[in-house]
Design a protein around this motif. Structure first.
Motif, PDB file in Angstrom:
ATOM      1  N   ALA A 262      33.440  74.418   1.719  1.00 49.42           N
ATOM      2  CA  ALA A 262      33.374  75.283   0.545  1.00 49.42           C
ATOM      3  C   ALA A 262      34.714  75.819   0.062  1.00 49.42           C
ATOM      4  CB  ALA A 262      32.426  76.440   0.820  1.00 49.42           C
ATOM      5  N   VAL A 272      28.235  78.845  -5.766  1.00 49.62           N
ATOM      6  CA  VAL A 272      27.333  77.929  -5.064  1.00 49.62           C
ATOM      7  C   VAL A 272      25.937  78.534  -5.156  1.00 49.62           C
ATOM      8  CG1 VAL A 272      26.844  76.744  -2.892  1.00 49.62           C
ATOM      9  CG2 VAL A 272      29.215  77.285  -3.512  1.00 49.62           C
ATOM     10  N   TRP A 303      27.675  83.220  -3.745  1.00 49.45           N
ATOM     11  CA  TRP A 303      26.735  82.423  -2.938  1.00 49.45           C
ATOM     12  C   TRP A 303      25.347  82.999  -3.166  1.00 49.45           C
ATOM     13  CZ3 TRP A 303      27.369  78.216   0.392  1.00 49.45           C
ATOM     14  CH2 TRP A 303      26.249  77.892   1.157  1.00 49.45           C
TER      15      TRP A 303
END
Length: 320
Positions: A262, A272, A303
């Motif tokens: 990542a 993400v 995230w």
């Protein structure tokens, strides 16, 4: 009659035992470590069936050419005409793009070169749509291997949409671009000219990009085992600079050492969201886990909504 009944009872028991053994899916390791990162396994991948949570992602039926194709034994062809359109070709060879605004659509490319399609520095506007890009295992220049289905050597965006991509070690290589609705699968491991296993990634970015990289609604599968070079399904690596301005949204990911690398400590502007991490090759999506190198404190990093195919949420460990 008694003997017949005994035989039937034994047969029924054998069949029941066989069916039960075949129907049991491999267990996923439970516990805090798995729920957070899926770390700790290095098993060799053996593809299992798609889980119910993996429906609706791109596959062979929704990608590739939509029209009949005409054979073109081009060999390794160079394109130098701005605005060129290549449509309906069944190409035996590769395409090296020294032009702007080239479109490749409804085409099949079977390469034995380093790449299937390569955009050279100083050129822009390449679009590759509804195209199959594959290679001949054992016939490439890198000790029989082939490296890049699509390579973006420039500093502009490349669009790859509704494509079916296979065989190449690092299938889609770009620091900026728009990859969407594409199916990457069946990557083939090989030892490179240095005698080492070539790292394999369905999508790879080396960092330092000056534009935006969007990876949205793709199926990105890396079935290669870790001991044969598997790296990631999506590899965001800081090889040439910090990773930044990248969207990873709504993809199906499976395989690699980790399914997602990542970006690392210096990564910023990474979102993400809503990705499904499949356990079809490894119990935790990747051989060592689902995700690594997530910079939770990086400016603009998000995230959210990422999960295993059974719905279990994934929370990454901090970048180390």
């Amino acid at each position: 009659m008694t003997r017949l009944r005994r035989l039937l009872a034994v047969l029924a028991l054998v069949l029941a035992t066989a069916c039960a053994g075949g129907a049991s899916p491999p267990p996923r390791e439970d516990g805090k470590e798995t729920a957070h990162s899926g770390a700790g396994r290095t098993d060799t991948p053996h593809a299992g069936p798609a889980a119910p949570g993996e429906a609706g992602f791109p596959d062979a039926r929704s990608t590739g050419p939509r029209v009949p194709l005409t054979p073109h034994a081009t060999g390794d062809m160079t394109v130098r005409t701005d605005g060129a359109v290549i449509k309906g070709w069944d190409i035996t060879g590769s395409l090296d793009i020294y032009a702007n605004d080239v479109t490749i659509v409804d085409t099949r490319i079977t390469s034995a070169n380093w790449w299937g399609v390569n955009l050279r520095p100083g050129h822009s506007g390449l679009r590759i749509l509804h195209t199959t890009i594959t290679a001949v295992p054992g016939k490439g220049p890198d000790n029989g291997g082939v490296d890049y289905a699509v390579s973006n050597m420039g500093t502009s965006s490349v669009e790859v949409g509704w494509c079916d991509v296979s065989v190449f070690g690092n299938a889609l290589s770009m620091g900026q671009g728009d990859i969407h609705d594409t199916y990457v699968h069946d990557l083939v491991p090989f030892r490179n000219t240095g005698g080492e296993w070539q790292h394999t990634d369905a999508v790879i970015s080396g960092g330092g990009g000056k534009g935006k990289l969007i990876i949205r609604h793709n199926t990105l599968l890396n079935p290669v085992s870790v001991d044969r070079g598997a790296s990631a399904s999506i590899g965001l690596f800081a090889d040439t600079g910090h990773v930044s301005d990248t969207v990873v949204d709504g993809n199906l990911l499976a395989g690699g050492a980790y399914a997602l690398y990542a970006g690392g400590k210096g990564a910023t502007g990474i979102t993400v969201t809503d990705n499904v991490f499949s356990t079809r090759y490894h119990h935790n999506a990747g051989g060592y886990g689902a995700v690594t190198a997530w910079n939770a404190g990086g400016n603009g990093n998000v995230w959210r909504g990422n999960r295993f195919s059974d719905g279990t949420p994934i929370t990454p460990e901090p970048a180390g």
